[in-house]
Write a protein that holds these residues in place. Sequence first.
Motif, mmCIF file in Angstrom:
data_model
loop_
_atom_site.group_PDB
_atom_site.id
_atom_site.type_symbol
_atom_site.label_atom_id
_atom_site.label_comp_id
_atom_site.label_asym_id
_atom_site.label_seq_id
_atom_site.Cartn_x
_atom_site.Cartn_y
_atom_site.Cartn_z
ATOM 1 N N GLU A 1 -6.874 -14.587 10.294
ATOM 2 C CA GLU A 1 -7.702 -13.387 10.178
ATOM 3 C C GLU A 1 -8.789 -13.460 11.239
ATOM 4 O O GLU A 1 -9.487 -14.473 11.340
ATOM 5 N N LEU A 2 -8.937 -12.428 12.016
ATOM 6 C CA LEU A 2 -10.003 -12.348 13.005
ATOM 7 C C LEU A 2 -11.186 -11.555 12.469
ATOM 8 O O LEU A 2 -12.335 -11.812 12.839
ATOM 9 N N VAL A 3 -10.907 -10.592 11.597
ATOM 10 C CA VAL A 3 -11.950 -9.869 10.864
ATOM 11 C C VAL A 3 -11.436 -9.717 9.432
ATOM 12 O O VAL A 3 -10.553 -8.900 9.173
ATOM 13 N N PRO A 4 -11.941 -10.490 8.486
ATOM 14 C CA PRO A 4 -11.487 -10.355 7.093
ATOM 15 C C PRO A 4 -12.076 -9.102 6.446
ATOM 16 O O PRO A 4 -13.241 -8.759 6.667
ATOM 17 N N GLN A 5 -11.270 -8.450 5.639
ATOM 18 C CA GLN A 5 -11.720 -7.240 4.948
ATOM 19 C C GLN A 5 -12.797 -7.563 3.919
ATOM 20 O O GLN A 5 -12.752 -8.596 3.249
ATOM 21 N N SER A 6 -13.771 -6.687 3.771
ATOM 22 C CA SER A 6 -14.795 -6.825 2.729
ATOM 23 C C SER A 6 -15.499 -5.494 2.534
ATOM 24 O O SER A 6 -16.048 -4.931 3.493
ATOM 25 N N PRO B 1 -9.646 -4.918 8.002
ATOM 26 C CA PRO B 1 -8.997 -6.156 8.455
ATOM 27 C C PRO B 1 -8.433 -6.095 9.876
ATOM 28 O O PRO B 1 -7.903 -5.086 10.319
ATOM 29 N N VAL B 2 -8.555 -7.243 10.564
ATOM 30 C CA VAL B 2 -7.902 -7.503 11.846
ATOM 31 C C VAL B 2 -7.221 -8.856 11.716
ATOM 32 O O VAL B 2 -7.889 -9.867 11.455
ATOM 33 N N VAL B 3 -5.903 -8.876 11.867
ATOM 34 C CA VAL B 3 -5.143 -10.113 11.659
ATOM 35 C C VAL B 3 -4.249 -10.365 12.869
ATOM 36 O O VAL B 3 -3.916 -9.453 13.627
ATOM 37 N N VAL B 4 -3.858 -11.632 13.038
ATOM 38 C CA VAL B 4 -3.002 -12.009 14.165
ATOM 39 C C VAL B 4 -1.885 -12.919 13.673
ATOM 40 O O VAL B 4 -2.103 -13.772 12.807
#
Length: 677
Positions: free
Chosen positions: A424-429, A436-439
């Motif tokens: 996860e590069l930006v976890p959802q909250s 979210p941003v995931v790789v």
Amino acid sequence: MSDNPFFEPSTLAYGLPPFAEIREEHYLPAFERGMADQLAEIAAIVADPEPPSFDNTLVALERSGVLLHRVRLVFDNQLASDATDALQELAAEISPRLAAHADAIHLDPALYARVRAVYEARETLDLDAQALRLLERHHTRFVRAGARLSPAEQQRLREINAQLASDATTFRQNVFDDTRARALVLDSAEQLDGLPAGQIAAAAENAKALGHPDGTHVLSLKNFSNQPELASLTDRAVRARLLEASLGRAVESNGPVAIRMAQLRAERAALLGYPSYAAYVVADETAGTVEAVDAMLARLVPPAVANAEREAAELAKAAAADGITELAAHDWAYYSEQVRKAVYDLDTAALRPYFELERVLRDGVFHAANLAYGLTFTERDDLTGYHPDVRVFEVFEADGSPLGLFLGDFYARESKGGGAWMNELVPQSELLGRRPVVVNNLNIAHPAPAEPALLTWDEVRTLFHEFGHALHGLFSAVRYPLFSGTEVPRDFVEFPSQVNEMWMDWPEVLANFARHHETGEPLPAEVVARIDAAEQFGQGFRTVEYLAAALLDWAWHTVPAGQEIADAQEFEAAALARAGLALPAVPPRYRSTYFSHIFASEYSAGYYAYIWSEVLDADTVEWFRSGGRTVRASGEIFRAELLSRGGSKDALDCFRAVVGRDPEIAPLLKRRGLTGA
């Protein structure tokens, strides 16, 4: 460093890190400011004159450390996927400092006193279910981190944690360096006989990229023991060299590191009141007890070994036809392939033209996500990844509303660690207003210029598997960062990704992506049937190599405090013999000295998680295929009740909400050919 891009939130879509601006020299100042900022935030929580409350203590904790978390996520991903010497040096420096920073928070007596006060008053606070779980999880984390220990015990714990952090970095770097140093260099294409032309060309390109002379070919090592080329190489001596290179990684450098880490972890567990590190770990997982894990693994070993021995007898017959009197480990994959051709009329190398990467991604992985969840994907060429190979896709809901970003980094390179993973590069909250941003990272061989990237069946599986992790992150719909995405028990985290593998041979999905890259012809239906039959044939080997690794992990982490270990290889051999898994022709999927999952990652005393999760996975796949629901209806239930929950709800309660009952092991035993277990 006022222009440090980490110091302010990214202004890019979804908060995508501004990779075009990030330079190596930005990391250390960002780490240092991030740690200082969080300690100041913790000090403010402690100094609050108001009585401890859920908002001024627990929510404040969740809001702390934003900068540190931001830089750490980017750094950890780059260290794994595009490492440099400078990043490796920084990791060695910063890892023990980060461990000390975590201890400074969890061993702060005044902070723990506030958390404990709120926890003890929890029944009077009228908290909703997610808030109550947040309070309980934070309290558990403090206790498991040593908040109740005496000052002298806490000091020893700090020393252990710092040393373990340093050792984990050393272990990872040793594996990274020796994996590259032991790549197999071959002088001629003839030595690669049996490999498809595209793979031979890729080996030549690899040699060129690594600075070897023209005419040279290089097979770089994957992170596991049995290298995929072993199934095709006709030259037995080359096969032997390749497997020897793989099995010998970091034996000298990492043997002492593994011993020290196992002993320190045992001491740490004893300080915290547990008989072993495995007992400490599993107490906070879905398995609950060492005995539960022991019982499952012990149940699986005998039938798995029996399956492997039956397979070995078949392979020995094929090898004998070539004058080989004793089947060696480097022969297994090759003669498995020969048996598949003879018995199942299946040449797995001949399947590769049907699995072109772009088509598998768009018409397979993305198509399945559309069928089950209504998602669509648009490539964003205007957004930059951390390496030229990285692609960025915007993900949309069925109604067209934006969901998040998916980054794909599919190709192997010298700077990337082996294997495949999701970050996860930006976890959802919801609390922090983040989407979210995931790789996904894979290690597919880079094709020669103008050639397509053709996948093996196992690489197709890996693509679907890792995207299952990506969906877990993308579908996260939780309030608090602690629960985001894949922040679930380690013996549960593989479950959603394993479920996602089912789409690779789901008829509607397979028919959509499995087409010859030149002719467009679909993979013949009879070939699909032969793949299914041949899959069962190899289950003995696959289960034994996995169980050998899982039980090695368990052996290292059930060592009691104070036990001496003289030699890592001797310890490994004895552990495999005790487990009944000392099969010379079936080496463990990972040997101890390159077992990064357990010595340099989050899976220490947790590698059993893959088969533990597969119980849930196999049961859930049966649920998807039954009940008379549409694929989309089942997908929406799975998303709403499990994938979106992250860690905000008990993991097994999420499973029960989907399937309607406790998990059953029968579907796994059937899948693995272990119905006698």
